[in-house]
Design a protein around this motif. Structure first.
Motif, PDB file in Angstrom:
ATOM      1  N   ASP A  21       0.866  -1.186   0.000  1.00 37.45           N
ATOM      2  CA  ASP A  21       0.000   0.000   0.000  1.00 37.45           C
ATOM      3  C   ASP A  21       0.899   1.232   0.000  1.00 37.45           C
ATOM      4  O   ASP A  21       1.815   1.337   0.817  1.00 37.45           O
ATOM      5  N   GLY A  22       0.670   2.134  -0.927  1.00 36.56           N
ATOM      6  CA  GLY A  22       1.558   3.290  -1.029  1.00 36.56           C
ATOM      7  C   GLY A  22       2.618   3.115  -2.088  1.00 36.56           C
ATOM      8  O   GLY A  22       3.412   4.014  -2.321  1.00 36.56           O
ATOM      9  N   VAL A  23       2.607   1.965  -2.763  1.00 36.89           N
ATOM     10  CA  VAL A  23       3.550   1.716  -3.858  1.00 36.89           C
ATOM     11  C   VAL A  23       2.748   1.376  -5.105  1.00 36.89           C
ATOM     12  O   VAL A  23       1.802   0.595  -5.052  1.00 36.89           O
ATOM     13  N   VAL A  24       3.102   1.983  -6.216  1.00 37.32           N
ATOM     14  CA  VAL A  24       2.427   1.681  -7.479  1.00 37.32           C
ATOM     15  C   VAL A  24       3.468   1.327  -8.525  1.00 37.32           C
ATOM     16  O   VAL A  24       4.461   2.046  -8.683  1.00 37.32           O
ATOM     17  N   ALA A  25       3.266   0.210  -9.179  1.00 39.39           N
ATOM     18  CA  ALA A  25       4.064  -0.116 -10.358  1.00 39.39           C
ATOM     19  C   ALA A  25       3.132   0.070 -11.543  1.00 39.39           C
ATOM     20  O   ALA A  25       2.174  -0.666 -11.708  1.00 39.39           O
ATOM     21  N   LEU A  26       3.395   1.093 -12.363  1.00 33.32           N
ATOM     22  CA  LEU A  26       2.406   1.518 -13.357  1.00 33.32           C
ATOM     23  C   LEU A  26       2.429   0.685 -14.613  1.00 33.32           C
ATOM     24  O   LEU A  26       3.431   0.647 -15.323  1.00 33.32           O
ATOM     25  N   ARG A  27       1.319   0.025 -14.890  1.00 30.08           N
ATOM     26  CA  ARG A  27       1.238  -0.739 -16.119  1.00 30.08           C
ATOM     27  C   ARG A  27      -0.177  -0.668 -16.702  1.00 30.08           C
ATOM     28  O   ARG A  27      -0.361  -0.581 -17.900  1.00 30.08           O
ATOM     29  N   THR A  28      -1.164  -0.709 -15.816  1.00 30.88           N
ATOM     30  CA  THR A  28      -2.545  -0.850 -16.282  1.00 30.88           C
ATOM     31  C   THR A  28      -3.375   0.370 -15.883  1.00 30.88           C
ATOM     32  O   THR A  28      -2.951   1.212 -15.081  1.00 30.88           O
ATOM     33  N   LEU A  29      -4.571   0.430 -16.446  1.00 33.92           N
ATOM     34  CA  LEU A  29      -5.507   1.482 -16.042  1.00 33.92           C
ATOM     35  C   LEU A  29      -5.844   1.348 -14.562  1.00 33.92           C
ATOM     36  O   LEU A  29      -5.996   2.359 -13.859  1.00 33.92           O
TER      37      LEU A  29
END
Lengths: 694, 516
Positions: free
Chosen positions: B124-132
């Protein structure tokens, strides 16, 4: 003094004619708002064509194929044509005779030509050179707005514009007097070339030839991402935005840049200029339209205009800059393959019923839709194709794409009849040539690019031996068994009939009384229904679709029909120069025009010229898969290195259309005049691959 | 009727299905997409992050009709090559005649303390950006995040950083390499780019790796720390090859394919981010779409081999104009290299040429030249001789003449083909005002664009006469030479309307007169 209009382009500049001992002199009409006292070289020198040294003043006939054309009396010529047409129709059916008209013909001539084809010949095989002109814009305009009128507003409205985007329109050369209405606007010019118009633009976008559609999609993408969509307008006055956006979503600025060559920054700048202006217009010309995807390209520009909330608002909008003098009227009154007078569809039973009623014939006897212009020309003399062709007001030997092949098609006919006032390249091939009147020698009406109906007035008598096109059609109709009253040759009578035939159609002229066209009268813009009034501005309340809304069209980019490769590494694009008009049949007979630009040339970037072994001022062969043309080399440093440009006005071995690609738009059937692949050769080297070798 | 099953509803699988819909109208095409979302365009995600597009606006054209069936939320769990079926998580079997793997890739999440949560996904608080869905999660987290750190200074990391700074967030970028985008950029370019980004409110920390994330603080490998309520991970992607591997297909970094996108099983094909062609996994949308064309051809009996697309990498970041064309660092012997650098203004250009053709280029801060250079590169066409003009992006305009220096043959009014000589003749014939000159010569009666020039020439002629009068000359015959042999304008002068020559100091240059 006679007030009339210039014989050339769709502006139809007002002119005043004076007859003096030196001949006819022309001066621009200060009181006609479209040109307001301006005139370009072509208009000033138009009287030269009236007295061209080789003006046709007697019918000419060829006794047998290959023989010389020789003067004959009218009776002889008309009897021969009548007899041969009767023979061909009885042996092969009515579709064995074809008719090819022109966008320079008056409304009365265009109307009568369509009626002659459908009633006197009974053929479905009729189309005209307007197919090569604005057919893509007409198709896109009809799809978007439910009605096609080149400019749905008076041309003078442009004068108050802050920003105008010109997509593929070089108006500084093709319509100089229009420039006064654009003088106050910042221009965004989309043109692969740095044309005279682009030179004076606030922003010039130079896409690679054949990529205009991608650019327009990219501009819509920017409009959305940059937050310029007029959501209220889109919701209230349009349908189909979401589907159109899904296509434009694929054209983010960087991808658009790579495909089109238009910098990302310039895409943003263009959209922001349009978005920031209150009074703004998007106008398209042949550069956007003459492609195998011309309809979709125009639709994508209309989509952009709709997204920004432009059409149907006073002081802004979308328009097509129609090219030929009566390009607008010529497409409304029945010389188009699929149309009847009043811009009616020939496949619509109610339209057939109405028009047949006016013509006094059985609707069941009217033929159906025929093939489009290029398809018609390409079928001539082939098995099952027409064996005879009547040409009025057109010169396809020079103006048709893949002109070498079309010339061969014309040569294969049993009978070619050409009505013209000068021995055009097509007339020279004819079995029978019929000399007809031209602008200052005749009465009639024309409809200019703003849907304004104008009166062409006779100032002088035609030379002895010359007849009007209407007279010719009446005489031929009589020889085909038609009663004389059905084909009047008085333009006033024809106009009265045209009004009735157009009544209730999209282009409704029924309310236009001859007095409406008098000098002091208010401007007359169609639709002008009986009992109604002129419509200078369309769509202010609603668009012409049943639901009153404009339609976005979801269009996708696709490549040009032919892309450069190792053998043909360059794009060629064709166009016009200021001094010449269309196939040049008229202006090549004007010394002033010949002096300004009198021979075929090809513009080449200096680096490209050097790499191809060409020198400025020397001759080059420009070779495509269809053939080769010969042109003098002009080096132009502002040109893209991957593109050459050729004007198409010149005859014989210098015909630019010897190389053009007849790939057709699936909707409008417009040929791809604006892009094909070529290689350059210094003249004298390489093997001839086409008919253009000197 | 041939059954084609496409595993994956991303841009590659979507494009293939769309092509097959029109080109293979008799095939039954089934698209199995793991995400519940309709197919969308991943390229547009930075615009979603910066708030310029709604997530729905990235949806691709729907084609779930006719011969194409799209099943969303249908994750494939296995391939049976013997039976030629694929199984989805709901237990259904989907028989195929041809199978296409368009399974894409997923983000690489560095195994660092604090970054991963339960189940191996991001904490929580971490995003690995790939999808909508990742974008929506980021949006949600941003509402309560003060400080944001982006891990990874590659293309995507910098695009995300810029999208966030565009929305007013201060952003730190931590990057392990010696400079940002070191795979694409040489050192001067990387440093200049860092400077540009710093001016846009993005702090760049190069040569540093993250060690752990704890309590709103990202600890780096040198022991220093950065406040980080939110960590966006952009540390590269891994092709999704598990299905292929389990089915026994040949797999390297990606699923190995030949020039027709065929895997080691001739009935199975792969394309896009999961496919490895000639040892490379391009990971860009342009090659993926190119591969879709190739595969659509192959599946409909055509033959159009895929040749690794020429790559142009464009950083999609507002206010930053960066393009890497081909191999930006190209340094083969024999290459001609042109460089221009103005680091203080954020400009750097490096153009590598072989046989006059572009083989690689880095263009930073040259917005108007990217288009021309990339098109020359794509076409393999020779570049113009004037390299600097190419980099400058605009043809340098010739200097304009003053009326006195204009050759007699110069066409002043193009609409009526009126030369300066004709205007001088008209003036000599008594036309001493612009209006009289217009009547006498027709100049300026067409488009009117030359009215200023005619005015200028008229003023000049009148002034010349006054000067001549003062000097006691009867007529200004010397000052206004007519018919004197001037060099005719060179071919092409029809375009170069005003031939170039140095203007006299004291006279108003004609280009000013010509200006509207």
């Amino acid at each position: 003094m006679t007030r009339t209009h210039c014989p050339y382009c769709a502006l139809q500049c007002g002119t005043r004619l004076e007859v003096s001992p030196q001949g006819l002199t022309v001066s621009p009409d200060e009181d006609f708002p479209v040109n307001a006292g301006r005139l370009c070289m072509k208009g000033w020198t138009a009287p030269r064509v009236l007295s061209a040294p080789d003006r046709l003043t007697s019918p000419l006939m060829r006794q047998r194929p290959g023989a010389q054309q020789r003067p004959v009396p009218w009776e002889t010529a008309l009897d021969r044509v009548g007899a041969e047409l009767r023979r061909i129709v009885s042996a092969h059916g009515p579709d064995a005779v074809a008719v090819f008209g022109g966008g320079g013909l008056t409304n009365e001539k265009a109307y009568t030509l369509g009626k002659f084809a459908r009633v006197a010949l009974g053929t479905s095989q009729i189309d005209y050179n307007g197919r090569f002109c604005m057919s893509s814009a007409a198709a896109a305009g009809s799809a978007a707005f439910g009605l096609d009128r080149g400019l749905p507003f008076p041309v003078t409205d442009l004068a108050s514009a802050e920003v105008v985007l010109l997509a593929g329109a070089n108006v500084a050369e093709t319509m100089p007097p229009l420039m006064q209405h654009l003088a106050g606007a910042d221009l965004i010019v989309v043109d692969p070339r740095r044309s005279a118009t682009a030179e004076g633009a606030a922003l010039h976008l130079s896409p690679a030839p054949g990529t205009d559609l991608a650019l327009a999609l990219g501009l819509l993408h920017v409009a959305v991402v940059d937050g310029h969509v007029d959501h209220g307008y889109v919701a209230q006055r349009t349908t189909g935005f979401d589907e159109a956006w899904r296509r434009a979503a694929e054209w983010w600025p960087e991808r658009t840049e790579r495909v089109t060559g238009v910098p990302v920054a310039d895409q943003y700048a263009a959209v922001r200029m349009l978005a920031a202006a209150k009074r703004r217009y998007v106008l398209t010309g042949r550069g956007a339209e003459q492609h195998s995807k011309g309809t979709d390209t125009v639709s994508s520009y209309i989509n952009l205009a709709l997204a920004l909330g432009m059409p149907g608002r006073e002081g802004s909008g979308y328009g097509c800059l129609t090219g030929q003098g009566n390009g607008q009227g010529g497409r409304e009154h029945g010389q188009k393959a699929d149309q009847l007078p009043g811009y009616r569809r020939i496949t619509d039973p109610a339209a057939r019923e109405h028009v047949a009623g006016v013509w006094g014939v059985d609707p069941a006897d009217l033929p159906g839709a025929g093939p489009s212009g290029y398809e018609l020309l390409d079928s001539l003399g082939r098995p099952g194709g027409p064996r005879a062709l009547l040409v009025f007001g057109s010169n396809p030997v020079v103006s048709a794409p893949a002109a070498g092949e079309i010339t061969a098609r014309l040569a294969s006919l049993d009978l070619l009849v050409v009505a013209d006032f000068v021995p055009s390249e097509t007339a020279r091939m004819a079995d029978v040539v019929l000399p007809v009147t031209q602008w200052a020698e005749e009465d009639g009406t024309m409809t200019n690019l703003e849907g304004r109906v104008l009166r062409r007035r006779r100032a002088i008598d035609p030379p002895p031996g010359v007849r009007t096109d209407l007279w010719v059609l009446r005489e031929l109709a009589g020889r085909l068994g038609q009663p004389a009253h059905r084909f009047p040759d008085d333009p006033g009578e024809v106009f009265a009939e045209l009004r009735r035939a157009s009544q209730g159609g999209a282009a409704d002229y029924s309310g236009i009384e001859p007095r409406n066209l008098d000098d002091q009268a208010e401007p007359v813009h169609w639709p002008f229904p009986a009992g109604g009034s002129s419509t200078p501005r369309l769509f202010l309340e609603r668009f012409a679709h049943e639901d009153g809304r404009a339609r976005f069209r979801a269009v996708a980019h696709r490549d040009a029909a032919e892309l450069p490769d190792g053998a043909y590494p360059l794009h060629a694009t064709t166009g016009r120069v200021l001094a010449q008009y269309q196939s040049g049949a008229q202006t090549r007979r004007v010394p002033e025009s010949v002096e300004a630009d009198g021979e075929a040339f090809v513009e080449v970037h200096p680096d490209t010229a050097r790499r191809s072994g060409l020198t400025a001022g020397g001759l080059a062969r420009v070779v495509s898969r269809r053939g080769a043309t010969v042109a003098r080399v002009r080096t132009v440093a502002s040109l893209r290195t991957d593109t050459v440009f050729l004007p198409f006005h010149f005859p014989d071995a210098g015909r630019a259309n010897l190389i053009t690609n007849p790939a057709l738009d699936p909707v409008s059937r417009m040929p791809e005049f604006k892009v094909c692949s070529v290689r350059l050769e210094p003249l004298g080297s390489g093997a001839a691959t086409g008919s253009g070798a000197l | 009727m041939s059954r084609i099953v496409i595993v994956g509803n991303g841009p590659a699988g979507h494009r293939l299905a769309e092509l097959l819909r029109t080109r293979a109208p008799r095939a039954a095409v089934t698209v199995l997409g793991a995400e519940a979302e309709p197919a969308y365009n991943r390229v547009l995600l930075p615009s979603v992050i910066s708030g310029k597009l709604s997530p729905e606006q990235t949806y691709l054209t729907g084609h779930d009709s006719g011969t194409v069936t799209v099943r969303r939320g249908a994750a494939v769990t296995g391939i049976d090559r013997e039976q030629r079926t694929v199984r989805t998580a709901d237990g259904l079997l989907h028989p195929y005649d041809e199978l296409v793997l368009a399974t894409g890739a997923r983000c690489f999440l560095p195994p660092l303390p604090g970054l991963t949560g339960a189940g191996g996904g991001p904490a929580d608080g971490v995003v690995a950006l790939r999808t909508l869905a990742d974008c929506r999660r980021l949006e949600d987290l941003l509402t309560r995040a003060g400080s944001v750190v982006v891990l990874g200074g590659g293309v995507l990391g910098l695009e995300v950083a810029r999208a966030l700074s565009d929305r007013g967030h201060g952003v730190d970028v931590v990057h392990m390499g010696p400079h940002v985008m070191e795979r694409q950029l040489d050192a001067p370019a990387g440093k200049t780019l860092a400077g540009v980004l710093e001016r846009l409110g993005i702090r760049i920390h190069t040569g540093r790796a993250a060690a752990s994330w704890t309590g709103g603080r990202l600890v780096l490998d040198d022991g220093s720390g950065l406040p980080a309520d939110l960590v966006v991970v952009s540390a590269g992607v891994q092709p999704n090859t598990e299905l292929a591997r389990a089915a026994g297909l040949s797999v390297g970094r990606g699923v190995v394919v030949d020039d027709h996108m065929r895997t080691s099983d001739p009935r199975i094909h792969a394309l896009g981010d999961c496919a490895e062609h000639a040892g490379l996994v391009p990971g860009l949308i342009a090659p993926a779409w190119e591969q879709a064309e190739t595969l659509a051809e192959a599946l409909t009996g055509g033959h159009r081999p895929y040749t690794a697309t020429r790559t142009v990498t464009r950083l999609k970041a507002r206010g930053v104009d960066l393009a890497v064309i081909g191999d930006g660092n190209h340094a083969l012997p024999g290459a001609e290299v042109v460089t221009l650098a103005d680091p203080a203004r954020g400009q750097y250009a490096r153009l590598a040429l072989q046989d006059e053709r572009v083989v690689g280029a880095i263009l930073l801060g040259f917005p108007s030249s990217v288009a021309a250079v990339s098109q020359l590169y794509d076409a393999g066409a020779p570049t113009p001789v004037d390299r600097l003009a190419l980099l400058a992006g605009r043809a340098v305009a010739g200097r304009a003449d003053a009326p006195g220096d204009l050759p007699d043959e110069a066409v002043v009014c193009r609409c009526n083909n009126v030369t300066k000589r004709a205007l001088v003749a008209g003036w000599r014939g008594g036309a001493r005002t612009p209006g009289a000159l217009a009547r006498a010569t027709r100049a300026s009666t067409g488009c009117g664009g030359c009215a200023g020039a005619v005015d200028g020439i008229c003023t000049w002629l009148n002034a010349t006469r006054e000067a001549a009068d003062e000097a006691g000359d009867a007529l200004c015959a010397d000052a206004v030479p007519a018919g004197e042999a001037h060099a005719a304008s060179p071919a092409g002068a029809g375009e170069a309307f005003v031939p170039a020559a140095a203007p006299r100091q004291e006279e108003q240059p004609l280009h000013e007169l010509l200006a509207r």
